[in-house]
Write a protein that holds these residues in place. Structure first.
Motif, mmCIF file in Angstrom:
data_model
loop_
_atom_site.group_PDB
_atom_site.id
_atom_site.type_symbol
_atom_site.label_atom_id
_atom_site.label_comp_id
_atom_site.label_asym_id
_atom_site.label_seq_id
_atom_site.Cartn_x
_atom_site.Cartn_y
_atom_site.Cartn_z
ATOM 1 N N ASP A 1 -1.914 5.819 2.554
ATOM 2 C CA ASP A 1 -3.058 4.960 2.845
ATOM 3 C C ASP A 1 -2.838 4.170 4.122
ATOM 4 O O ASP A 1 -3.763 3.955 4.913
ATOM 5 N N THR B 1 -8.709 4.796 -1.504
ATOM 6 C CA THR B 1 -8.211 3.657 -0.754
ATOM 7 C C THR B 1 -9.231 2.530 -0.727
ATOM 8 O O THR B 1 -8.890 1.357 -0.896
ATOM 9 N N ILE C 1 -10.736 5.852 5.894
ATOM 10 C CA ILE C 1 -10.074 5.708 4.617
ATOM 11 C C ILE C 1 -10.772 6.585 3.573
ATOM 12 O O ILE C 1 -11.943 6.927 3.695
ATOM 13 N N SER C 2 -10.000 6.903 2.542
ATOM 14 C CA SER C 2 -10.540 7.715 1.458
ATOM 15 C C SER C 2 -11.253 6.824 0.451
ATOM 16 O O SER C 2 -11.132 5.596 0.482
ATOM 17 N N PRO D 1 0.825 -1.211 0.000
ATOM 18 C CA PRO D 1 0.000 0.000 0.000
ATOM 19 C C PRO D 1 0.858 1.259 0.000
ATOM 20 O O PRO D 1 2.046 1.214 0.328
ATOM 21 N N ARG E 1 -3.628 6.413 7.015
ATOM 22 C CA ARG E 1 -5.068 6.597 7.226
ATOM 23 C C ARG E 1 -5.683 5.381 7.920
ATOM 24 O O ARG E 1 -6.471 5.508 8.857
#
Length: 338
Positions: free
Chosen positions: A159, A316, A312-313, A155, A162
């Motif tokens: 990320d 992600t 998380i976004s 990753p 996060r």
């Protein structure tokens, strides 16, 4: 040497990305990491053609060089829980967090064992403050991921930050990564207890019948090893001895099964090869049994013991596999009846 905020700020930003350990920085990466050791570990964990004695000697020759320094471990062991010094309790909490991340991403047991090895070795040579432990732990984990996992599975650092819900920055991670790698002399791919466990298990399996092979389940043994990694008790032990003790305990637990004598004979032959005294093996086996008994109780704080709220976004979330969201609430050790 103490790691302080001012110390971190004075360090130059060094980009160690996904290819930092596998890409263009090959010369720096290989400093202090003998190619013989890397090839030997790959052959032990894979389908190596070298004789057992040759592989064992190579692993044992490197074992002591990749263990945490005892003097540093004793400092941690004697530290008081006052928020100013690293303690055994803080170390164990951090390892549990690494196990949670390992399970969340679906990374291998090798990644987790290597991350624990890097963390313990670094803590044994550096006096860090508790507030920096999360950064150290996550960086050790990230180094292990980039060393053990396929590049496509690694990753982004942002990320990872996060998902782990840490408040430091990617630049902090890069600086800390540089510190860790330099203090460990770039000796990353270490022979861990997992390597010895798989190696010994494979050797025993070759010497017993089909029914006896079924009794020693490697997945269960690896799960037990993860529980031991979460206890500071085993940081001072040789990885080979810990692996042998796990096999000895598992063999003893199968005492009601008829094929056990074959397992015991193979285990004794391995013990003689390693020149391990019976008293030492019994002592470590009892410590392992105590650790696993505590891990099995409801009072034990297990990794993933509480449901985490991952921040998380959208990007992600799209990159994560569906299996990441289907993790067991508590990581239990599998049981197999004979």
């Amino acid at each position: 040497m103490k790691i302080t905020p001012s110390c971190l700020l004075k360090l130059s930003v060094v980009t160690i990305g996904v290819t930092g350990l596998k890409g263009s920085r090959g010369e720096a990466r290989d400093k202090g990491r003998p190619s013989k050791l890397r090839k030997m570990i790959d052959q032990v964990t894979g389908a190596g053609a070298l004789p057992f004695a040759v592989q064992l000697k190579a692993l044992l020759d490197q074992e002591a060089r990749y263990q945490p320094k005892l003097c540093g471990l004793r400092v941690i062991e004697s530290a008081q829980d006052n928020g100013l010094r690293m303690t055994v309790k803080l170390r164990d909490f951090q390892v549990r967090d690494l196990l949670s991340l390992t399970r969340f991403f679906g990374f291998s047991s090798e990644t987790f064992s290597l991350a624990v090895n890097l963390l313990d070795r670094f803590l044994a040579v550096m006096k860090i403050q508790p507030k920096h432990l999360a950064c150290v732990g996550l960086c050790c984990f990230y180094i292990a991921v980039k060393t053990s996992e396929e590049e496509k599975s690694v990753p982004l650092a942002s990320d990872l930050l996060r998902i782990s819900q840490n408040r430091f920055t990617v630049h902090d991670m890069m600086r800390m990564e540089k510190i860790i790698l330099e203090k460990l002399y770039w000796k990353v791919k270490a022979p861990t207890a997992l390597h010895f466990l798989r190696f010994f298990h494979s050797q025993i399996q070759e010497q017993v019948d089909a029914e006896s092979k079924r009794l020693l389940n490697i997945e269960r043994l690896e799960a037990q090893l993860k529980a031991c990694h979460c206890s500071f008790t085993f940081t001072k032990m040789k990885p080979s001895l810990l692996a042998l003790a796990l096999l000895a305990l598992e063999t003893e637990d199968q005492h009601e099964c008829e094929p056990v004598p074959a397992l015991r004979e193979a285990l004794h032959a391995l013990q003689d090869t390693l020149s391990v005294k019976a008293g030492d093996l019994v002592c470590v086996r009892e410590l392992v049994a105590k650790c696993l008994a505590e891990y099995a109780t409801t009072k034990c704080l297990k990794p993933n013991g509480q449901r985490l709220r991952w921040m998380i976004s959208g990007r992600t979330a799209r990159q994560l596999k569906h299996s990441y969201y289907k993790i067991a609430h508590l990581p239990t050790i599998p049981e197999y009846a004979c």
